[in-house]
Write a protein that holds these residues in place. Structure first.
Motif, PDB file in Angstrom:
ATOM      1  N   ALA A 276     115.719  43.351  90.236  1.00  0.00           N
ATOM      2  CA  ALA A 276     116.206  43.775  88.927  1.00  0.00           C
ATOM      3  C   ALA A 276     115.142  44.575  88.202  1.00  0.00           C
ATOM      4  N   SER A 277     115.596  45.521  87.406  1.00  0.00           N
ATOM      5  CA  SER A 277     114.726  46.184  86.437  1.00  0.00           C
ATOM      6  C   SER A 277     114.609  45.241  85.247  1.00  0.00           C
ATOM      7  N   VAL A 278     113.385  44.837  84.935  1.00  0.00           N
ATOM      8  CA  VAL A 278     113.193  43.839  83.883  1.00  0.00           C
ATOM      9  C   VAL A 278     112.320  44.379  82.755  1.00  0.00           C
ATOM     10  N   LYS A 279     112.516  43.817  81.585  1.00  0.00           N
ATOM     11  CA  LYS A 279     111.657  44.059  80.431  1.00  0.00           C
ATOM     12  C   LYS A 279     110.792  42.811  80.253  1.00  0.00           C
ATOM     13  N   VAL A 280     109.489  43.012  80.226  1.00  0.00           N
ATOM     14  CA  VAL A 280     108.547  41.891  80.166  1.00  0.00           C
ATOM     15  C   VAL A 280     107.783  41.946  78.848  1.00  0.00           C
ATOM     16  N   TYR A 281     107.796  40.838  78.133  1.00  0.00           N
ATOM     17  CA  TYR A 281     107.078  40.732  76.864  1.00  0.00           C
ATOM     18  C   TYR A 281     106.121  39.542  76.931  1.00  0.00           C
ATOM     19  N   ALA A 282     104.949  39.689  76.328  1.00  0.00           N
ATOM     20  CA  ALA A 282     103.998  38.582  76.234  1.00  0.00           C
ATOM     21  C   ALA A 282     102.989  38.892  75.138  1.00  0.00           C
ATOM     22  N   VAL A 283     102.356  37.862  74.601  1.00  0.00           N
ATOM     23  CA  VAL A 283     101.393  38.006  73.516  1.00  0.00           C
ATOM     24  C   VAL A 283     100.116  37.259  73.860  1.00  0.00           C
TER      25      VAL A 283
END
Length: 303
Positions: A276-283
């Motif tokens: 899958a094409s994914v959107k990855v977020y993290a802080v």
């Protein structure tokens, strides 16, 4: 093995960088738009910055602000760096990191042609980012982390260069389930951003292990078969090559171009079933830790 993978990636992407692929090609534009770029975005930057290599649009999900320092890992021809440039403004900076010399050369040429004053490009692998600790507000990347043999090292480097409270906003390929053995063992699949992808849960765990918080990975729902739209326009077989060079370069004795490898792979397997094409977020956590409490009323933020 890791060195062999990196050399294969450099070779393939170097050929793409030296081709004439650009937004002037309908197939290249179709790929970019399939993964979230608008026509307005693509016409606002040098056409040669886009070579149909995206799997998302990280600048659209990164909430980039004026004055920030933004770093793009695997910046290629500069597509996302140039889109970030006006968002950070003259007081900010957009920095590209890429390990392929031809890509760096192409990006720098594009920067000069486009008159960009707040961008720069560095030749390096993304597991050794040539920037100081805690110097970056936001890290973006577009379909590149899957190519890194040592992903935990990449995650640690991202955490190192980010300022406390800094964020990661990445478009990438990740797996929903294990790949078919033939695909998993294929060098073409690896270079084509599929074979090196890891499971979504492993991606999430890797970011947590590197010290990130608020990790979120979202399936964008984009159709990975969009890559096939660049058929017959890629690598050494690009339309800009003269007839003599094309005959030599595109003979049956030479490897297929990057996009043709992808087209062949997509014709045999439904990659959307496993990848899958994914959107990855993290802080990265802020420096707000409290000092050890010495009593019921004496706890205060650490100084």
């Amino acid at each position: 093995m890791a060195e062999q993978l990196l050399e294969s990636v450099k070779s393939k992407y170097g050929a793409v960088a030296e081709s004439s692929l650009s937004s002037d090609d309908a197939g290249v534009t179709a790929v970019a738009q399939a993964f979230g770029y608008s026509a307005e975005e693509l016409t606002s930057i040098p056409a040669e910055a886009n070579m149909g290599l995206s799997c998302g649009n990280p600048t659209a999900i990164a909430s980039i602000r004026l004055g920030e320092v933004v770093v793009d890992l695997g910046s290629g021809g500069g597509l996302d760096v140039f889109l970030a440039s006006p968002l950070v403004g003259p007081e900010g900076k957009a920095i590209g990191i890429d390990m392929t010399p031809a890509m760096i050369e192409r990006a720098r040429t594009n920067a000069i042609a486009g008159g960009y004053k707040n961008v720069e490009f560095h030749l390096s692998t993304i597991d050794r980012i040539p920037l100081p600790d805690a110097s970056v507000d936001c890290v973006i990347s577009n379909c590149v982390i899957n190519l890194a043999p040592d992903k935990p090292a990449v995650f640690r480097e991202i955490a190192r260069v980010l300022k406390p409270g800094g964020r990661l906003a990445v478009s990438d390929i990740a797996l929903k389930s294990e790949l078919p053995p033939e695909v998993a063992a294929s060098m073409a699949a690896y270079v084509g951003c599929i074979g090196g992808a890891i499971l979504i849960n492993d991606y999430r765990d890797g970011l947590f292990a590197a010290g990130f918080e608020h990790v979120k990975i979202v399936d964008s729902g984009a159709d990975l078969n969009a890559y096939a739209k660049v058929e017959n326009q890629a690598g050494c077989c690009s339309p800009s090559m003269d007839s003599e060079a094309t005959t030599s370069c595109c003979s049956t004795d030479t490897p297929a171009s990057l996009h043709q490898d992808l087209t062949d792979l997509l014709s045999k397997y439904d990659v959307n079933a496993a990848a899958a094409s994914v959107k990855v977020y993290a802080v990265k956590p802020s420096e707000t830790a409290q000092a050890p409490c010495c009593g019921p009323n004496c706890c205060a933020p650490a100084k």
